[in-house]
Structure formats: C-alpha cells, structure tokens
Motif scaffolding. Structure first.
Motif, short mmCIF file in Angstrom:
data_model
loop_
_atom_site.label_atom_id
_atom_site.label_comp_id
_atom_site.label_asym_id
_atom_site.label_seq_id
_atom_site.Cartn_x
_atom_site.Cartn_y
_atom_site.Cartn_z
N PRO A 68 14.50 -5.16 12.85
CA PRO A 68 15.90 -5.01 13.25
C PRO A 68 16.71 -4.14 12.28
O PRO A 68 17.68 -3.51 12.66
N GLU A 69 16.29 -4.06 11.01
CA GLU A 69 17.01 -3.26 10.03
C GLU A 69 16.83 -1.76 10.27
O GLU A 69 17.54 -0.94 9.68
N MET A 70 15.88 -1.40 11.14
CA MET A 70 15.64 0.01 11.45
C MET A 70 16.55 0.50 12.59
O MET A 70 16.45 1.63 13.02
N ARG A 71 17.43 -0.39 13.08
CA ARG A 71 18.43 -0.02 14.09
C ARG A 71 19.76 0.11 13.40
O ARG A 71 20.12 -0.75 12.59
N LEU A 125 21.04 3.91 16.99
CA LEU A 125 19.78 4.63 16.84
C LEU A 125 18.72 3.68 16.31
O LEU A 125 19.01 2.81 15.48
N ASP A 126 17.49 3.85 16.78
CA ASP A 126 16.38 3.00 16.38
C ASP A 126 15.31 3.87 15.73
O ASP A 126 14.78 4.78 16.35
N ALA A 127 15.00 3.58 14.45
CA ALA A 127 13.98 4.34 13.72
C ALA A 127 12.62 3.65 13.73
O ALA A 127 11.69 4.12 13.08
N ASN A 128 12.49 2.53 14.46
CA ASN A 128 11.18 1.90 14.60
C ASN A 128 10.25 2.86 15.34
O ASN A 128 10.69 3.64 16.19
N HIS A 129 8.95 2.78 15.04
CA HIS A 129 7.98 3.57 15.81
C HIS A 129 8.09 3.12 17.27
O HIS A 129 8.28 1.94 17.54
#
Length: 145
Positions: free
Chosen positions: A74-77, A121-125
């Motif tokens: 969740p921290e990658m959002r 924005l989501d930086a998760n793969h």
C-alpha cells in the motif's frame, strides 16, 4: 543426460498466465529466455523449479505471489496534486507512466484513480499480489564452468 543445477545458463520457452487463464507474457515467436539459474535474474518461484530438469523437459509451474512479484504494498500508492502533472499527460485509470525518483532513476507507475484535485499513482509491479502459472520448456543447458 545433464540436469539443470544452480549456476548453469539455461534457455527456456515459457507462457505465463494468471488464474483466469489470461496470458501476461510469452516467449512464443521470440528467442528463448536465457539466464543463469540461481542468480536472481528471474522470479524465485520459477528459478527454483528448474534444477533437475533436462533438455526437452516441459512442466507447468504454479508460482504464488510471494515467490513472484510479492504482495501489493500500500505504501507504493501515492496521491499527487493534479496541478503538478502537465496537461498533455493522459490520466485515464490504467495508463502507465514513468516518474523519476529523487536519485534520477526511472520508476514505472500506473494511474489508478483520478479526481478533481489528485491523481493516485501505483508503483507496485503490475503482477504484484497475483499468483502466476508458467508453462515452460527447457530448450538448452550450458553447464557452469
């Protein structure tokens, strides 16, 4: 016949699918994927399935998300102010963009939500949190020296 062991360079053909059968990647029509077994060049769940295989072997490998791209973090959002994004950048949910980290590295992100003031924005793969299946065929083994 030689069996794959850690440190060997191998070539595989593969088709990766999700639980619903959707193909997310495949080497069909391309050169086989080449990598060193045990080197961390591919996801752990696929890497660990190769030792013991011989040239020509085929298998189906189930890879849980923890051994693929990991769980969704969740921290990658992050929600960013909409006015900080140039007007010519498309912001439809699902759009893939590239941001730059403070260190200058390119970071792929996906637009997941847009409202009047913010863009999330989501930086998760894109495959984070998903269990994967690979149909693989071992094409070639080049034993470690």
């Amino acid at each position: 016949m030689a069996e794959v062991k850690s440190g060997d360079t191998v070539q595989i053909h593969y088709t990766g699918t999700l639980k619903d059968g959707t193909t997310f990647d495949s080497s069909q029509g391309r050169d086989p994927l080449e990598f060193v077994v045990g080197s961390g060049q591919i996801i752990p769940g696929l890497d660990s399935a190769l030792p013991g295989m011989t040239e020509g072997d085929k298998k189906v490998v189930q890879v849980p998300s923890e051994e693929a791209y990991g769980p969704v973090n969740p921290e990658m959002r992050q929600a960013v102010p909409r006015e900080g994004i140039p007007a010519d950048i498309p912001l439809d949910p699902g759009t893939q963009l590239q941001m730059q980290t403070p260190e200058g590295q390119a970071l792929p992100v996906t637009v997941v939500e847009v409202d009047e003031t913010t863009v999330t924005l989501d930086a998760n793969h894109p495959l984070a949190g998903k269990d994967l299946q690979f149909d693989i065929e071992l094409v070639k083994i080049a034993p470690a020296a």
